[in-house]
Design a protein around this motif. Structure first.
Motif, PDB file in Angstrom:
ATOM      1  N   ASP A  67       9.421  -6.724  -7.216  1.00  0.00           N
ATOM      2  CA  ASP A  67       8.392  -6.007  -7.966  1.00  0.00           C
ATOM      3  C   ASP A  67       8.477  -4.495  -7.784  1.00  0.00           C
ATOM      4  O   ASP A  67       8.898  -4.001  -6.737  1.00  0.00           O
ATOM      5  N   TRP A  68       8.013  -3.827  -8.820  1.00  0.00           N
ATOM      6  CA  TRP A  68       7.861  -2.378  -8.836  1.00  0.00           C
ATOM      7  C   TRP A  68       6.416  -2.096  -9.224  1.00  0.00           C
ATOM      8  O   TRP A  68       5.733  -2.963  -9.761  1.00  0.00           O
ATOM      9  N   ILE A  69       5.965  -0.880  -8.952  1.00  0.00           N
ATOM     10  CA  ILE A  69       4.612  -0.490  -9.321  1.00  0.00           C
ATOM     11  C   ILE A  69       4.655   0.848 -10.047  1.00  0.00           C
ATOM     12  O   ILE A  69       5.402   1.749  -9.658  1.00  0.00           O
ATOM     13  N   ALA A  70       3.905   0.934 -11.143  1.00  0.00           N
ATOM     14  CA  ALA A  70       3.817   2.166 -11.924  1.00  0.00           C
ATOM     15  C   ALA A  70       2.362   2.604 -11.991  1.00  0.00           C
ATOM     16  O   ALA A  70       1.468   1.785 -12.193  1.00  0.00           O
ATOM     17  N   VAL A  71       2.145   3.908 -11.812  1.00  0.00           N
ATOM     18  CA  VAL A  71       0.825   4.505 -11.937  1.00  0.00           C
ATOM     19  C   VAL A  71       0.932   5.629 -12.950  1.00  0.00           C
ATOM     20  O   VAL A  71       1.794   6.500 -12.823  1.00  0.00           O
ATOM     21  N   CYS A  72       0.068   5.601 -13.956  1.00  0.00           N
ATOM     22  CA  CYS A  72       0.038   6.672 -14.943  1.00  0.00           C
ATOM     23  C   CYS A  72      -1.362   7.288 -14.965  1.00  0.00           C
ATOM     24  O   CYS A  72      -2.364   6.573 -14.941  1.00  0.00           O
ATOM     25  N   PHE A 110      -6.622   6.215 -15.576  1.00  0.00           N
ATOM     26  CA  PHE A 110      -5.386   5.758 -14.940  1.00  0.00           C
ATOM     27  C   PHE A 110      -5.091   4.323 -15.311  1.00  0.00           C
ATOM     28  O   PHE A 110      -5.972   3.553 -15.674  1.00  0.00           O
ATOM     29  N   SER A 111      -3.801   4.003 -15.240  1.00  0.00           N
ATOM     30  CA  SER A 111      -3.353   2.618 -15.368  1.00  0.00           C
ATOM     31  C   SER A 111      -2.421   2.326 -14.206  1.00  0.00           C
ATOM     32  O   SER A 111      -1.718   3.217 -13.729  1.00  0.00           O
ATOM     33  N   ILE A 112      -2.450   1.079 -13.767  1.00  0.00           N
ATOM     34  CA  ILE A 112      -1.558   0.611 -12.702  1.00  0.00           C
ATOM     35  C   ILE A 112      -0.925  -0.673 -13.215  1.00  0.00           C
ATOM     36  O   ILE A 112      -1.627  -1.559 -13.704  1.00  0.00           O
ATOM     37  N   ILE A 113       0.386  -0.765 -13.113  1.00  0.00           N
ATOM     38  CA  ILE A 113       1.090  -1.989 -13.490  1.00  0.00           C
ATOM     39  C   ILE A 113       2.036  -2.370 -12.369  1.00  0.00           C
ATOM     40  O   ILE A 113       2.737  -1.527 -11.817  1.00  0.00           O
ATOM     41  N   ARG A 114       2.035  -3.652 -12.047  1.00  0.00           N
ATOM     42  CA  ARG A 114       2.955  -4.187 -11.046  1.00  0.00           C
ATOM     43  C   ARG A 114       3.747  -5.327 -11.665  1.00  0.00           C
ATOM     44  O   ARG A 114       3.180  -6.208 -12.304  1.00  0.00           O
ATOM     45  N   GLY A 115       5.063  -5.294 -11.472  1.00  0.00           N
ATOM     46  CA  GLY A 115       5.890  -6.381 -11.966  1.00  0.00           C
ATOM     47  C   GLY A 115       7.360  -6.070 -11.779  1.00  0.00           C
ATOM     48  O   GLY A 115       7.738  -5.013 -11.290  1.00  0.00           O
ATOM     49  N   ASN A 116       8.182  -7.008 -12.182  1.00  0.00           N
ATOM     50  CA  ASN A 116       9.630  -6.853 -12.080  1.00  0.00           C
ATOM     51  C   ASN A 116      10.170  -6.435 -13.449  1.00  0.00           C
ATOM     52  O   ASN A 116      10.152  -7.226 -14.384  1.00  0.00           O
ATOM     53  N   PRO A 117      10.665  -5.201 -13.571  1.00  0.00           N
ATOM     54  CA  PRO A 117      11.175  -4.738 -14.856  1.00  0.00           C
ATOM     55  C   PRO A 117      12.641  -5.114 -15.113  1.00  0.00           C
ATOM     56  O   PRO A 117      13.224  -4.672 -16.099  1.00  0.00           O
ATOM     57  N   THR A 152       0.842  -1.200   0.000  1.00  0.00           N
ATOM     58  CA  THR A 152       0.000   0.000   0.000  1.00  0.00           C
ATOM     59  C   THR A 152       0.876   1.248   0.000  1.00  0.00           C
ATOM     60  O   THR A 152       0.595   2.224  -0.706  1.00  0.00           O
ATOM     61  N   HIS A 153       1.948   1.217   0.768  1.00  0.00           N
ATOM     62  CA  HIS A 153       2.864   2.356   0.868  1.00  0.00           C
ATOM     63  C   HIS A 153       3.547   2.635  -0.475  1.00  0.00           C
ATOM     64  O   HIS A 153       3.632   3.784  -0.908  1.00  0.00           O
ATOM     65  N   ALA A 154       4.001   1.605  -1.156  1.00  0.00           N
ATOM     66  CA  ALA A 154       4.637   1.768  -2.464  1.00  0.00           C
ATOM     67  C   ALA A 154       3.634   2.333  -3.474  1.00  0.00           C
ATOM     68  O   ALA A 154       3.965   3.234  -4.257  1.00  0.00           O
ATOM     69  N   LEU A 155       2.413   1.816  -3.452  1.00  0.00           N
ATOM     70  CA  LEU A 155       1.375   2.325  -4.346  1.00  0.00           C
ATOM     71  C   LEU A 155       1.103   3.795  -4.062  1.00  0.00           C
ATOM     72  O   LEU A 155       1.011   4.610  -4.983  1.00  0.00           O
ATOM     73  N   TYR A 156       0.994   4.148  -2.798  1.00  0.00           N
ATOM     74  CA  TYR A 156       0.731   5.539  -2.411  1.00  0.00           C
ATOM     75  C   TYR A 156       1.787   6.479  -2.987  1.00  0.00           C
ATOM     76  O   TYR A 156       1.462   7.520  -3.559  1.00  0.00           O
ATOM     77  N   HIS A 157       3.052   6.112  -2.867  1.00  0.00           N
ATOM     78  CA  HIS A 157       4.116   6.982  -3.386  1.00  0.00           C
ATOM     79  C   HIS A 157       4.066   7.082  -4.912  1.00  0.00           C
ATOM     80  O   HIS A 157       4.304   8.159  -5.476  1.00  0.00           O
ATOM     81  N   ALA A 158       3.747   6.002  -5.588  1.00  0.00           N
ATOM     82  CA  ALA A 158       3.614   6.055  -7.046  1.00  0.00           C
ATOM     83  C   ALA A 158       2.438   6.955  -7.434  1.00  0.00           C
ATOM     84  O   ALA A 158       2.540   7.743  -8.389  1.00  0.00           O
ATOM     85  N   ILE A 159       1.337   6.880  -6.698  1.00  0.00           N
ATOM     86  CA  ILE A 159       0.180   7.740  -6.975  1.00  0.00           C
ATOM     87  C   ILE A 159       0.539   9.205  -6.769  1.00  0.00           C
ATOM     88  O   ILE A 159       0.234  10.056  -7.621  1.00  0.00           O
ATOM     89  N   ILE A 160       1.175   9.517  -5.647  1.00  0.00           N
ATOM     90  CA  ILE A 160       1.519  10.918  -5.346  1.00  0.00           C
ATOM     91  C   ILE A 160       2.467  11.477  -6.403  1.00  0.00           C
ATOM     92  O   ILE A 160       2.336  12.630  -6.825  1.00  0.00           O
ATOM     93  N   ASP A 161       3.431  10.672  -6.862  1.00  0.00           N
ATOM     94  CA  ASP A 161       4.322  11.128  -7.936  1.00  0.00           C
ATOM     95  C   ASP A 161       3.540  11.412  -9.218  1.00  0.00           C
ATOM     96  O   ASP A 161       3.779  12.413  -9.896  1.00  0.00           O
ATOM     97  N   ALA A 162       2.591  10.539  -9.549  1.00  0.00           N
ATOM     98  CA  ALA A 162       1.782  10.738 -10.759  1.00  0.00           C
ATOM     99  C   ALA A 162       0.896  11.979 -10.621  1.00  0.00           C
ATOM    100  O   ALA A 162       0.798  12.785 -11.548  1.00  0.00           O
ATOM    101  N   VAL A 163       0.269  12.161  -9.462  1.00  0.00           N
ATOM    102  CA  VAL A 163      -0.573  13.338  -9.229  1.00  0.00           C
ATOM    103  C   VAL A 163       0.272  14.606  -9.269  1.00  0.00           C
ATOM    104  O   VAL A 163      -0.148  15.638  -9.802  1.00  0.00           O
TER     105      VAL A 163
END
Length: 148
Positions: free
Chosen positions: A119-124, A104-111, A72-83
């Motif tokens: 894993d990493w998480i990306a929010v666009c 919005f799109s959310i992707i989780r995986g190992n790049p 949840t914490h990792a997702l939150y930081h990705a969201i705040i960066d996108a916002v």
């Protein structure tokens, strides 16, 4: 539209997914990379509603585990960066008389090639921002990527 060859660039893939959806990136391509994804829409004058909509979608679609704080914490930081990208560095919407209409799109995986990287998480986010008057908005986009 021709299918996009998905590679290990999680941010680029999140951008293309929010702009073109499954027209260019199939669920099968993401599955082959062992990535999870979802898309959605949110409109609001309140930034906390944008965060809540994205977090809810991530939980409902199995992108993150609701009871695991680091996810949840990792997702939150990705969201705040996108916002932050959408709002040009000032994570304010309604308090400065702006409204957003976003996909919005959310992707989780190992790049990375090594599974040890985890894993990493990306929010666009892509859509419009502007005064709360129809026709006075303009396009905007933001991307956030964080490790889990």
């Amino acid at each position: 539209m021709a299918a996009f060859r998905v590679d290990n660039r999680i941010g680029r893939t999140a951008i293309l997914l929010v702009l073109n959806g499954e027209e260019c990136i199939s669920k099968e391509q993401l599955r082959q990379l062992k990535w999870k994804s979802c898309t959605g829409k949110v409109g609001s004058m309140e930034s906390q509603k944008v965060v809540a909509a994205i977090e809810t979608a991530a939980k409902k679609n199995g992108i993150i585990q609701p009871g695991v704080y680091r996810e949840t914490h990792a997702l939150y930081h990705a969201i705040i960066d996108a916002v932050s990208g959408v709002t040009r560095g000032q994570v304010q919407i309604g308090s400065v008389l702006r409204t957003v209409g976003l996909s919005f799109s959310i992707i989780r995986g190992n790049p990375y090639e090594s599974e040890q990287e985890g894993d990493w998480i990306a929010v666009c986010l892509y859509g419009t921002i502007g005064a709360p008057v129809k026709g006075l908005e303009h396009e905007t986009i933001g991307l956030g990527i964080n490790h889990i």
